[in-house]
Design a protein around this motif. Structure first.
Motif, PDB file in Angstrom:
ATOM      1  N   LEU A 183       0.714  -1.141   0.023  1.00 59.52           N
ATOM      2  CA  LEU A 183      -0.037  -0.013   0.005  1.00 59.52           C
ATOM      3  C   LEU A 183       0.755   1.189   0.071  1.00 59.52           C
ATOM      4  N   ILE A 184       2.043   1.156   0.674  1.00 62.76           N
ATOM      5  CA  ILE A 184       2.614   2.431   0.757  1.00 62.76           C
ATOM      6  C   ILE A 184       3.457   2.589  -0.648  1.00 62.76           C
ATOM      7  N   LEU A 185       3.952   1.606  -1.069  1.00 60.29           N
ATOM      8  CA  LEU A 185       4.352   1.611  -2.438  1.00 60.29           C
ATOM      9  C   LEU A 185       3.333   2.093  -3.408  1.00 60.29           C
ATOM     10  N   GLU A 186       2.370   1.693  -3.257  1.00 61.08           N
ATOM     11  CA  GLU A 186       1.013   2.143  -4.196  1.00 61.08           C
ATOM     12  C   GLU A 186       0.966   3.834  -3.970  1.00 61.08           C
ATOM     13  N   TYR A 187       1.006   4.284  -2.953  1.00 59.48           N
ATOM     14  CA  TYR A 187       0.868   5.508  -2.531  1.00 59.48           C
ATOM     15  C   TYR A 187       2.132   6.481  -3.060  1.00 59.48           C
ATOM     16  N   PHE A 188       3.421   5.780  -3.002  1.00 59.32           N
ATOM     17  CA  PHE A 188       4.155   6.633  -3.881  1.00 59.32           C
ATOM     18  C   PHE A 188       3.998   6.409  -5.364  1.00 59.32           C
ATOM     19  N   ASP A 189       3.580   5.401  -5.857  1.00 63.17           N
ATOM     20  CA  ASP A 189       3.535   5.182  -7.451  1.00 63.17           C
ATOM     21  C   ASP A 189       2.451   6.324  -7.708  1.00 63.17           C
ATOM     22  N   ASP A 217      12.471  10.020  -5.021  1.00 59.84           N
ATOM     23  CA  ASP A 217      13.757   9.831  -4.001  1.00 59.84           C
ATOM     24  C   ASP A 217      12.930   9.275  -2.718  1.00 59.84           C
ATOM     25  N   GLN A 218      11.744   9.740  -2.361  1.00 61.38           N
ATOM     26  CA  GLN A 218      11.165   9.192  -1.338  1.00 61.38           C
ATOM     27  C   GLN A 218      10.653   7.858  -1.404  1.00 61.38           C
ATOM     28  N   ARG A 219      10.192   7.338  -2.322  1.00 61.34           N
ATOM     29  CA  ARG A 219       9.846   5.830  -2.636  1.00 61.34           C
ATOM     30  C   ARG A 219      11.194   5.172  -2.851  1.00 61.34           C
ATOM     31  N   HIS A 220      12.345   5.493  -3.264  1.00 58.67           N
ATOM     32  CA  HIS A 220      13.407   4.884  -3.173  1.00 58.67           C
ATOM     33  C   HIS A 220      13.721   4.401  -1.735  1.00 58.67           C
ATOM     34  N   ALA A 221      14.075   5.541  -1.067  1.00 56.18           N
ATOM     35  CA  ALA A 221      14.446   5.760   0.431  1.00 56.18           C
ATOM     36  C   ALA A 221      13.735   4.718   1.142  1.00 56.18           C
ATOM     37  N   TYR A 222      12.472   4.876   1.058  1.00 56.39           N
ATOM     38  CA  TYR A 222      11.472   4.030   1.709  1.00 56.39           C
ATOM     39  C   TYR A 222      11.808   2.381   1.368  1.00 56.39           C
ATOM     40  N   GLN A 237      16.752  -8.701  -2.846  1.00 55.74           N
ATOM     41  CA  GLN A 237      16.105  -7.545  -3.334  1.00 55.74           C
ATOM     42  C   GLN A 237      16.557  -6.122  -2.699  1.00 55.74           C
ATOM     43  N   TYR A 238      17.176  -6.335  -1.594  1.00 53.96           N
ATOM     44  CA  TYR A 238      18.005  -5.239  -1.075  1.00 53.96           C
ATOM     45  C   TYR A 238      19.299  -5.120  -2.058  1.00 53.96           C
ATOM     46  N   GLY A 239      19.994  -6.232  -2.247  1.00 59.74           N
ATOM     47  CA  GLY A 239      21.246  -6.015  -3.144  1.00 59.74           C
ATOM     48  C   GLY A 239      20.804  -5.321  -4.261  1.00 59.74           C
ATOM     49  N   GLU A 240      19.717  -5.652  -5.000  1.00 59.55           N
ATOM     50  CA  GLU A 240      19.316  -4.853  -6.316  1.00 59.55           C
ATOM     51  C   GLU A 240      18.945  -3.406  -5.918  1.00 59.55           C
ATOM     52  N   ILE A 241      18.793  -3.017  -4.615  1.00 57.01           N
ATOM     53  CA  ILE A 241      18.398  -1.587  -4.370  1.00 57.01           C
ATOM     54  C   ILE A 241      20.075  -0.833  -4.385  1.00 57.01           C
ATOM     55  N   LEU A 242      20.757  -1.538  -3.553  1.00 52.64           N
ATOM     56  CA  LEU A 242      22.155  -1.209  -3.378  1.00 52.64           C
ATOM     57  C   LEU A 242      22.937  -1.032  -4.693  1.00 52.64           C
ATOM     58  N   PHE A 243      22.494  -1.857  -5.781  1.00 53.47           N
ATOM     59  CA  PHE A 243      23.138  -2.120  -6.932  1.00 53.47           C
ATOM     60  C   PHE A 243      22.868  -0.795  -7.847  1.00 53.47           C
ATOM     61  N   ASP A 244      21.480  -0.452  -7.768  1.00 58.90           N
ATOM     62  CA  ASP A 244      20.990   0.783  -8.350  1.00 58.90           C
ATOM     63  C   ASP A 244      21.528   1.949  -7.855  1.00 58.90           C
ATOM     64  N   GLU A 245      22.165   2.143  -6.565  1.00 65.23           N
ATOM     65  CA  GLU A 245      22.590   3.090  -5.872  1.00 65.23           C
ATOM     66  C   GLU A 245      23.968   3.113  -6.361  1.00 65.23           C
ATOM     67  N   ASN A 246      24.597   2.246  -6.905  1.00 64.61           N
ATOM     68  CA  ASN A 246      26.050   2.094  -7.421  1.00 64.61           C
ATOM     69  C   ASN A 246      26.849   1.891  -6.063  1.00 64.61           C
ATOM     70  N   LEU A 247      26.229   1.289  -4.990  1.00 57.62           N
ATOM     71  CA  LEU A 247      26.843   0.829  -3.650  1.00 57.62           C
ATOM     72  C   LEU A 247      27.300  -0.725  -4.085  1.00 57.62           C
ATOM     73  N   TYR A 248      28.152  -0.938  -5.095  1.00 56.87           N
ATOM     74  CA  TYR A 248      28.663  -2.024  -5.315  1.00 56.87           C
ATOM     75  C   TYR A 248      29.051  -3.375  -4.280  1.00 56.87           C
ATOM     76  N   ASP A 249      30.029  -2.815  -3.508  1.00 52.05           N
ATOM     77  CA  ASP A 249      30.637  -3.450  -2.456  1.00 52.05           C
ATOM     78  C   ASP A 249      29.397  -4.143  -1.436  1.00 52.05           C
ATOM     79  N   GLU A 250      28.574  -3.085  -1.190  1.00 54.39           N
ATOM     80  CA  GLU A 250      27.388  -3.564  -0.035  1.00 54.39           C
ATOM     81  C   GLU A 250      26.386  -4.599  -1.238  1.00 54.39           C
ATOM     82  N   ALA A 251      26.217  -4.246  -2.274  1.00 52.85           N
ATOM     83  CA  ALA A 251      25.439  -5.144  -3.117  1.00 52.85           C
ATOM     84  C   ALA A 251      26.130  -6.592  -3.288  1.00 52.85           C
ATOM     85  N   ILE A 252      27.390  -6.549  -3.434  1.00 57.28           N
ATOM     86  CA  ILE A 252      28.029  -7.888  -3.625  1.00 57.28           C
ATOM     87  C   ILE A 252      27.932  -8.598  -2.119  1.00 57.28           C
ATOM     88  N   ALA A 253      28.174  -8.074  -0.899  1.00 56.46           N
ATOM     89  CA  ALA A 253      28.003  -8.704  -0.006  1.00 56.46           C
ATOM     90  C   ALA A 253      26.417  -9.574   0.309  1.00 56.46           C
TER      91      ALA A 253
END
Length: 188
Positions: free
Chosen positions: A11-17, A45-50, A71-87
């Motif tokens: 529901l929160i994602l639908e609100y942001f969408d 940005d708010q949707r992404h941060a949520y 799923q969290y790794g995908e988000i980190l990858f999209d933020e170019n946080l590759y080391d964190e995404a790899i973990a």
């Protein structure tokens, strides 16, 4: 209750969408409106941060749910946080439901860091484990070819591009790459 929590998240994602959609519609008649552009970007940005905070919280509460880690790794990858995404992807491999997608993302993360030899290992594994030539396998092979190309291993790269070309001539720019290879080979 996990089901209730999932429903709340949806529901929160639908609100942001809906907010993004409304701001995009408002921009249609006046695409140069900087205030509306700023509002749209703020909502995105708010949707992404949520989403990032939500999955970080889920991982904290359910450290052995490797689907959440993917799923969290995908988000980190999209933020170019590759080391964190790899973990996250390294742990997410333990979930058979997301293993193949995880291998592809691991390869992409290594590729983005310039670790082409490690990326090649991941893409080769994904290529061998994906049984049919679907979009994911074509993507893996194409990315593998790009890594070979980046390492200057042209013959290996062309071999991989040919594999994608033989299955789907319209995949990305593979036809142009094969045409260029044969044009240069015929000139030489």
């Amino acid at each position: 209750d996990v089901a209730l929590e999932q429903r709340e998240h949806t529901l929160i994602l639908e609100y942001f969408d809906n907010g993004v959609e409304q701001r995009q519609e408002a921009l249609l008649p006046d695409p140069e409106n900087t205030q509306l552009q700023a509002e749209l970007q703020q909502t995105i940005d708010q949707r992404h941060a949520y989403r990032r905070d939500h999955f970080a919280s889920l991982i904290e509460r359910y450290p052995n749910d490797y689907g959440y880690r993917y799923q969290y790794g995908e988000i980190l990858f999209d933020e170019n946080l590759y080391d964190e995404a790899i973990a996250q992807f390294q742990l997410a491999q333990r979930n058979p439901a997301v293993r193949l997608d995880t291998l592809v993302y691991l390869g992409r993360s290594y590729k983005e860091k310039g670790f082409h030899d490690l990326a090649i290992q991941q893409f080769t594994t994904a290529k061998s484990e994906i049984p049919v030539m679907d979009e994911r396998k074509k993507e893996s092979i194409y990315e593998l070819a790009q890594c070979y190309e980046a390492k200057g291993q042209t013959e290996e790269a062309i071999g991989e591009y040919k594999e994608v070309y033989s299955a789907d001539i319209s995949f990305r720019d593979v036809a142009a790459k094969i045409d260029a290879f044969y044009s240069s080979a015929n000139e030489g």
